[in-house]
Motif scaffolding. Structure first.
Motif, mmCIF file in Angstrom:
data_model
loop_
_atom_site.group_PDB
_atom_site.id
_atom_site.type_symbol
_atom_site.label_atom_id
_atom_site.label_comp_id
_atom_site.label_asym_id
_atom_site.label_seq_id
_atom_site.Cartn_x
_atom_site.Cartn_y
_atom_site.Cartn_z
ATOM 1 N N LEU A 205 0.826 -1.201 0.000
ATOM 2 C CA LEU A 205 0.000 0.000 0.000
ATOM 3 C C LEU A 205 0.866 1.260 0.000
ATOM 4 C CD1 LEU A 205 -2.662 1.568 0.335
ATOM 5 C CD2 LEU A 205 -2.461 1.198 2.802
ATOM 6 N N ILE A 206 1.842 1.313 0.888
ATOM 7 C CA ILE A 206 2.703 2.493 0.978
ATOM 8 C C ILE A 206 3.491 2.696 -0.311
ATOM 9 C CG2 ILE A 206 4.745 3.444 2.146
ATOM 10 C CD1 ILE A 206 3.636 2.195 4.745
ATOM 11 N N ASN A 207 3.999 1.621 -0.881
ATOM 12 C CA ASN A 207 4.783 1.742 -2.113
ATOM 13 C C ASN A 207 3.945 2.267 -3.273
ATOM 14 O OD1 ASN A 207 7.144 0.881 -0.914
ATOM 15 N ND2 ASN A 207 6.878 -1.257 -1.507
ATOM 16 N N THR A 208 2.687 1.836 -3.364
ATOM 17 C CA THR A 208 1.845 2.322 -4.466
ATOM 18 C C THR A 208 1.514 3.800 -4.290
ATOM 19 O OG1 THR A 208 -0.200 1.584 -3.360
ATOM 20 C CG2 THR A 208 0.816 0.066 -4.938
ATOM 21 N N ILE A 209 1.289 4.230 -3.056
ATOM 22 C CA ILE A 209 1.010 5.651 -2.822
ATOM 23 C C ILE A 209 2.249 6.487 -3.140
ATOM 24 C CG2 ILE A 209 0.426 7.393 -1.091
ATOM 25 C CD1 ILE A 209 -1.233 5.226 0.334
ATOM 26 N N CYS A 210 3.408 6.012 -2.710
ATOM 27 C CA CYS A 210 4.649 6.760 -2.944
ATOM 28 C C CYS A 210 5.028 6.817 -4.423
ATOM 29 C CB CYS A 210 5.792 6.145 -2.138
ATOM 30 S SG CYS A 210 5.662 6.428 -0.355
ATOM 31 N N SER A 211 4.474 5.920 -5.225
ATOM 32 C CA SER A 211 4.764 5.945 -6.663
ATOM 33 C C SER A 211 4.116 7.148 -7.344
ATOM 34 C CB SER A 211 4.256 4.659 -7.326
ATOM 35 O OG SER A 211 2.835 4.667 -7.423
ATOM 36 N N CYS A 212 3.081 7.727 -6.699
ATOM 37 C CA CYS A 212 2.291 8.825 -7.276
ATOM 38 C C CYS A 212 1.627 8.418 -8.590
ATOM 39 C CB CYS A 212 3.140 10.083 -7.479
ATOM 40 S SG CYS A 212 3.560 10.900 -5.917
ATOM 41 N N ASP A 213 1.522 7.112 -8.820
ATOM 42 C CA ASP A 213 0.777 6.577 -9.963
ATOM 43 C C ASP A 213 -0.667 6.418 -9.490
ATOM 44 O OD1 ASP A 213 -0.591 4.772 -11.672
ATOM 45 O OD2 ASP A 213 1.276 3.826 -12.298
ATOM 46 N N LEU A 214 -1.557 7.271 -9.991
ATOM 47 C CA LEU A 214 -2.922 7.321 -9.471
ATOM 48 C C LEU A 214 -3.626 5.976 -9.557
ATOM 49 C CD1 LEU A 214 -5.312 8.820 -8.313
ATOM 50 C CD2 LEU A 214 -5.875 9.621 -10.612
ATOM 51 N N SER A 215 -3.534 5.322 -10.702
ATOM 52 C CA SER A 215 -4.213 4.038 -10.876
ATOM 53 C C SER A 215 -3.660 2.993 -9.913
ATOM 54 C CB SER A 215 -4.068 3.553 -12.321
ATOM 55 O OG SER A 215 -4.691 2.308 -12.493
ATOM 56 N N ALA A 216 -2.340 2.951 -9.784
ATOM 57 C CA ALA A 216 -1.710 1.983 -8.879
ATOM 58 C C ALA A 216 -2.086 2.268 -7.431
ATOM 59 C CB ALA A 216 -0.195 2.019 -9.047
ATOM 60 N N ALA A 217 -2.098 3.549 -7.062
ATOM 61 C CA ALA A 217 -2.425 3.918 -5.684
ATOM 62 C C ALA A 217 -3.872 3.577 -5.345
ATOM 63 C CB ALA A 217 -2.160 5.405 -5.470
ATOM 64 N N GLU A 218 -4.782 3.845 -6.284
ATOM 65 C CA GLU A 218 -6.187 3.497 -6.054
ATOM 66 C C GLU A 218 -6.337 1.992 -5.884
ATOM 67 O OE1 GLU A 218 -8.653 5.049 -9.111
ATOM 68 O OE2 GLU A 218 -8.395 7.136 -8.506
ATOM 69 N N ASP A 219 -5.684 1.231 -6.756
ATOM 70 C CA ASP A 219 -5.721 -0.227 -6.642
ATOM 71 C C ASP A 219 -5.130 -0.675 -5.310
ATOM 72 O OD1 ASP A 219 -7.007 -0.854 -8.934
ATOM 73 O OD2 ASP A 219 -5.301 -1.787 -9.939
ATOM 74 N N GLY A 220 -4.040 -0.010 -4.906
ATOM 75 C CA GLY A 220 -3.390 -0.380 -3.660
ATOM 76 C C GLY A 220 -4.312 -0.227 -2.467
ATOM 77 N N VAL A 221 -5.015 0.904 -2.399
ATOM 78 C CA VAL A 221 -5.948 1.138 -1.292
ATOM 79 C C VAL A 221 -7.092 0.134 -1.334
ATOM 80 C CG1 VAL A 221 -7.625 2.750 -0.310
ATOM 81 C CG2 VAL A 221 -5.402 3.586 -1.091
ATOM 82 N N ARG A 222 -7.675 -0.043 -2.513
ATOM 83 C CA ARG A 222 -8.834 -0.935 -2.629
ATOM 84 C C ARG A 222 -8.451 -2.379 -2.297
ATOM 85 N NH1 ARG A 222 -10.493 0.896 -6.952
ATOM 86 N NH2 ARG A 222 -12.273 2.106 -6.227
ATOM 87 N N ASN A 223 -7.346 -2.852 -2.856
ATOM 88 C CA ASN A 223 -6.926 -4.228 -2.596
ATOM 89 C C ASN A 223 -6.569 -4.432 -1.129
ATOM 90 O OD1 ASN A 223 -7.271 -4.938 -5.256
ATOM 91 N ND2 ASN A 223 -5.117 -4.748 -5.803
ATOM 92 N N HIS A 224 -5.920 -3.436 -0.546
ATOM 93 C CA HIS A 224 -5.519 -3.511 0.863
ATOM 94 C C HIS A 224 -6.738 -3.688 1.765
ATOM 95 C CE1 HIS A 224 -3.201 -2.510 4.489
ATOM 96 N NE2 HIS A 224 -4.179 -1.697 4.816
ATOM 97 N N LEU A 225 -7.743 -2.855 1.571
ATOM 98 C CA LEU A 225 -8.907 -2.905 2.450
ATOM 99 C C LEU A 225 -9.817 -4.088 2.130
ATOM 100 C CD1 LEU A 225 -9.640 0.901 2.774
ATOM 101 C CD2 LEU A 225 -8.649 -0.623 4.472
ATOM 102 N N GLN A 226 -9.874 -4.490 0.862
ATOM 103 C CA GLN A 226 -10.651 -5.682 0.527
ATOM 104 C C GLN A 226 -10.045 -6.918 1.172
ATOM 105 O OE1 GLN A 226 -10.702 -5.580 -3.767
ATOM 106 N NE2 GLN A 226 -12.809 -4.848 -3.814
ATOM 107 N N ALA A 227 -8.725 -7.003 1.125
ATOM 108 C CA ALA A 227 -8.053 -8.162 1.709
ATOM 109 C C ALA A 227 -8.286 -8.222 3.217
ATOM 110 C CB ALA A 227 -6.558 -8.111 1.407
ATOM 111 N N ILE A 228 -8.223 -7.062 3.864
ATOM 112 C CA ILE A 228 -8.436 -7.022 5.309
ATOM 113 C C ILE A 228 -9.887 -7.352 5.644
ATOM 114 C CG2 ILE A 228 -8.501 -5.468 7.297
ATOM 115 C CD1 ILE A 228 -5.961 -4.180 6.189
ATOM 116 N N TRP A 229 -10.824 -6.786 4.875
ATOM 117 C CA TRP A 229 -12.242 -7.114 5.087
ATOM 118 C C TRP A 229 -12.463 -8.608 4.970
ATOM 119 C CZ3 TRP A 229 -17.086 -8.188 5.794
ATOM 120 C CH2 TRP A 229 -17.776 -8.959 4.868
ATOM 121 N N PHE A 230 -11.916 -9.202 3.936
ATOM 122 C CA PHE A 230 -12.136 -10.631 3.713
ATOM 123 C C PHE A 230 -11.612 -11.448 4.881
ATOM 124 C CE2 PHE A 230 -10.247 -14.648 2.359
ATOM 125 C CZ PHE A 230 -11.406 -15.329 2.036
#
Length: 265
Positions: free
Chosen positions: A118-143
């Motif tokens: 998650l942190i690496n995707t945000i630090c990349s400043c790649d919007l698509s990657a960062a959005e995916d990073g947040v969504r995947n992170h929280l989906q995985a935790i929810w699951f």
């Protein structure tokens, strides 16, 4: 609002989804700055403290830094209304945050991997990657939380737990023994047999097809470079990704992108 309002896995999932959307909105504001050095300066100290807590098996310290991480994401957007809504959602989920680390992740290394990505995707400043990073992170935790909170209502099985985890974590190494023991709660041999019986293929073949199918979708729907897409679905070797992709779809990634866009255009 407080955590007694969470009366079912469905309500909990809705709150997790809301939290994800709030953090995705915040990440968009961060990425708009397009200043990687500044973003890294905000998150690198948090990453170091999370790594320290992981090495020391300190769940309490990890829990504290997890909150700091997500609060930092929101605060860097510099939108008071967004922060107020997020804090309400966070407090509503407070009981789950307090319990989740020791109850659902007895080995913090699994959770650390999620946070580092998650942190690496945000630090990349790649919007698509960062959005995916947040969504995947929280989906995985929810699951992970939801399937342990109420396995009966969610009708989970070792196979469904493994399949859901795989779908949320294609960017990570996916190892049969690890997923069997820590996600599916069964033996590697039994999980392997379940994949063969249900899908007619090995665990590894299933994972590879999932990676390639997601790559095909990203090629069609985004303008991301092929190397970025390969990394996003768990391939570090771009040449190997190209070989596997052509074997599955009978086209190179570039040919697939052009072909699918011509069909929809």
């Amino acid at each position: 609002m407080n955590d007694t309002n969470i009366t079912s896995p469905e309500n909990f999932r809705m709150l997790c989804d809301l939290r994800a959307e709030l953090e995705i909105f915040a990440v968009r504001q961060i990425c708009k700055k397009n200043d990687r050095a500044w973003v890294e300066a905000q998150f690198t100290p948090i990453l170091k403290r999370l790594l320290k807590a992981t090495k020391e098996h300190d769940s309490a310290a990890f829990t504290k830094e997890d909150q700091v991480l997500h609060k930092t994401i929101i605060e860097l957007a510099n939108l008071p209304v967004l922060k107020s809504i997020w804090e309400t959602v966070w407090e509503t989920l407070a009981r789950f945050h307090r319990e989740s680390f020791s109850k659902y992740w007895p080995d913090l290394r699994i959770l650390m991997r999620e946070h580092e990505y998650l942190i690496n995707t945000i630090c990349s400043c790649d919007l698509s990657a960062a959005e995916d990073g947040v969504r995947n992170h929280l989906q995985a935790i929810w699951f992970r939380i939801a399937q342990k909170e109420d396995e009966t209502q969610l009708q989970t099985s070792p196979l469904s737990r493994a399949v859901s985890y795989i779908s949320f974590n294609l960017q990570h190494p996916l190892i049969l023994n690890q997923i069997a023991g820590e996600i599916a709660f069964t033996s590697a041999g039994h999980l392997s047999k379940l994949f063969k019986d249900r899908y007619g293929k090995s665990f590894q073949s299933y994972v590879q097809e999932m990676r390639l199918d997601k790559a095909a979708t990203l090629l069609q729907q985004t303008d991301l470079p092929i190397s970025t897409i390969a990394h996003r679905v768990g391939y570090q070797d771009i040449s190997r990704f190209g070989q596997h992709f052509k074997r599955r779809f009978e086209k190179t990634p570039n040919q697939w992108r052009q072909h699918t866009r011509e069909k929809t255009g």
